[in-house]
Design a protein around this motif. Structure first.
Motif, mmCIF file in Angstrom:
data_model
loop_
_atom_site.group_PDB
_atom_site.id
_atom_site.type_symbol
_atom_site.label_atom_id
_atom_site.label_comp_id
_atom_site.label_asym_id
_atom_site.label_seq_id
_atom_site.Cartn_x
_atom_site.Cartn_y
_atom_site.Cartn_z
ATOM 1 N N PRO A 42 25.517 33.902 31.966
ATOM 2 C CA PRO A 42 26.022 34.510 30.569
ATOM 3 C C PRO A 42 26.474 33.974 29.751
ATOM 4 O O PRO A 42 27.565 33.639 29.457
ATOM 5 C CB PRO A 42 26.277 35.615 30.953
ATOM 6 N N ASP A 43 26.245 34.562 28.767
ATOM 7 C CA ASP A 43 26.354 33.894 26.623
ATOM 8 C C ASP A 43 26.736 35.279 26.642
ATOM 9 O O ASP A 43 26.489 35.985 26.214
ATOM 10 C CB ASP A 43 24.734 33.499 26.113
ATOM 11 N N LEU A 88 37.929 38.254 33.202
ATOM 12 C CA LEU A 88 36.414 38.056 33.746
ATOM 13 C C LEU A 88 36.334 37.980 34.986
ATOM 14 O O LEU A 88 36.644 37.054 35.371
ATOM 15 C CB LEU A 88 35.563 37.453 33.109
ATOM 16 N N ASN A 89 35.385 38.579 35.475
ATOM 17 C CA ASN A 89 34.837 38.885 37.006
ATOM 18 C C ASN A 89 33.139 38.265 37.368
ATOM 19 O O ASN A 89 32.652 39.298 35.897
ATOM 20 C CB ASN A 89 34.750 39.654 37.811
ATOM 21 N N VAL A 90 33.026 37.102 36.781
ATOM 22 C CA VAL A 90 31.063 36.887 36.986
ATOM 23 C C VAL A 90 31.243 37.046 38.064
ATOM 24 O O VAL A 90 30.873 36.040 38.751
ATOM 25 C CB VAL A 90 31.080 35.530 35.841
ATOM 26 N N SER A 91 29.557 37.599 38.005
ATOM 27 C CA SER A 91 28.362 37.248 39.647
ATOM 28 C C SER A 91 26.889 37.479 38.889
ATOM 29 O O SER A 91 26.842 37.962 37.874
ATOM 30 C CB SER A 91 29.212 38.196 40.805
ATOM 31 N N TYR A 92 26.509 36.688 40.521
ATOM 32 C CA TYR A 92 25.173 36.843 39.835
ATOM 33 C C TYR A 92 24.998 37.309 41.149
ATOM 34 O O TYR A 92 24.934 37.221 42.569
ATOM 35 C CB TYR A 92 24.542 35.086 39.722
ATOM 36 N N LEU A 107 29.404 33.241 42.291
ATOM 37 C CA LEU A 107 30.341 33.605 42.017
ATOM 38 C C LEU A 107 30.472 32.535 40.362
ATOM 39 O O LEU A 107 30.334 31.196 40.391
ATOM 40 C CB LEU A 107 31.660 33.465 42.400
ATOM 41 N N GLY A 108 31.104 33.509 39.029
ATOM 42 C CA GLY A 108 31.281 33.021 38.023
ATOM 43 C C GLY A 108 32.399 31.945 37.746
ATOM 44 O O GLY A 108 33.180 32.642 38.361
ATOM 45 N N ARG A 109 32.632 30.281 37.548
ATOM 46 C CA ARG A 109 34.149 29.403 37.613
ATOM 47 C C ARG A 109 34.373 30.080 36.395
ATOM 48 O O ARG A 109 32.960 29.802 35.535
ATOM 49 C CB ARG A 109 33.484 28.311 38.320
ATOM 50 N N ASN A 110 35.170 29.635 35.438
ATOM 51 C CA ASN A 110 36.083 29.841 34.774
ATOM 52 C C ASN A 110 35.398 28.350 33.815
ATOM 53 O O ASN A 110 35.047 28.699 32.508
ATOM 54 C CB ASN A 110 37.309 29.285 34.613
ATOM 55 N N ASP A 111 34.644 26.943 34.337
ATOM 56 C CA ASP A 111 34.220 26.042 33.384
ATOM 57 C C ASP A 111 32.324 26.454 33.088
ATOM 58 O O ASP A 111 32.092 25.691 32.944
ATOM 59 C CB ASP A 111 34.366 25.009 34.225
ATOM 60 N N LYS A 112 32.655 27.946 33.570
ATOM 61 C CA LYS A 112 31.219 28.013 33.293
ATOM 62 C C LYS A 112 30.199 27.801 34.353
ATOM 63 O O LYS A 112 28.282 27.558 33.684
ATOM 64 C CB LYS A 112 30.318 28.007 31.701
#
Length: 169
Positions: A42-43, A88-92, A107-112
């Protein structure tokens, strides 16, 4: 002779009769989940906020470029949850509208980049208290009356307004 003629007519009628109706509607077929391809990470410029209720102080976003409506009845999207402290918690994820279930694909990681979750199974939205965002998306935005939206544009419009046009509060 009359009896033979009657018998021939009866046999002819049976031969012309249509075969018994066989019920083969969609609901009788087993559900098959389609393969999922991960979107770009995600941007921030593509994030759209939505209200998941006053239960938590978190902010909730969907990456509009990640929304995909599958032929399997699953709407997939990137979900971003930002805590009041800025974490931030990022998930698909995917929501299966017909059954009100959700699944985490990545799941999203800190390194995008994306990483595979430890558990990636369908879970009922009603059984886990913390699924505030997913329940809101399912009930009022992406799956009004447990029916999946028809297009990505329809999903984005419902996100903009805060609820689908078929929901009445």
């Amino acid at each position: 002779m009359k009896r033979a003629l009657t018998l021939i007519c009866v046999l002819f009628l049976f031969a012309c009769a249509k075969p018994a109706f066989k019920d083969e509607f969609e609901s009788d077929k087993p559900w098959i989940e389609q393969l999922t391809q991960l979107p770009a990470y995600p941007d921030e410029k593509n994030l759209m906020a939505f209200d998941a209720g006053a239960v938590s102080g978190n902010k909730y976003f969907v990456d509009t470029t990640s929304i995909k409506i599958g032929e399997d009845g699953v709407i997939r999207f990137s979900l971003i949850i930002k805590s009041s402290a800025g974490a931030l918690n990022v998930s698909y994820e995917g929501i299966r509208c017909a059954t009100r279930e959700r699944k985490v694909y990545a799941l999203g990681r800190n390194d995008k980049t994306w990483t595979q979750p430890r558990v990636s199974e369908w879970q009922k939205l009603d059984f886990v208290r913390q699924f505030y965002a997913q329940r809101e998306l399912s009930k009022n935005i992406f799956c009004p009356h447990q029916q999946i939206v028809s297009t990505t544009e329809e999903a984005i419009q419902a996100l903009k307004v805060g609820m689908h046009r078929n929901i009445f509060r």
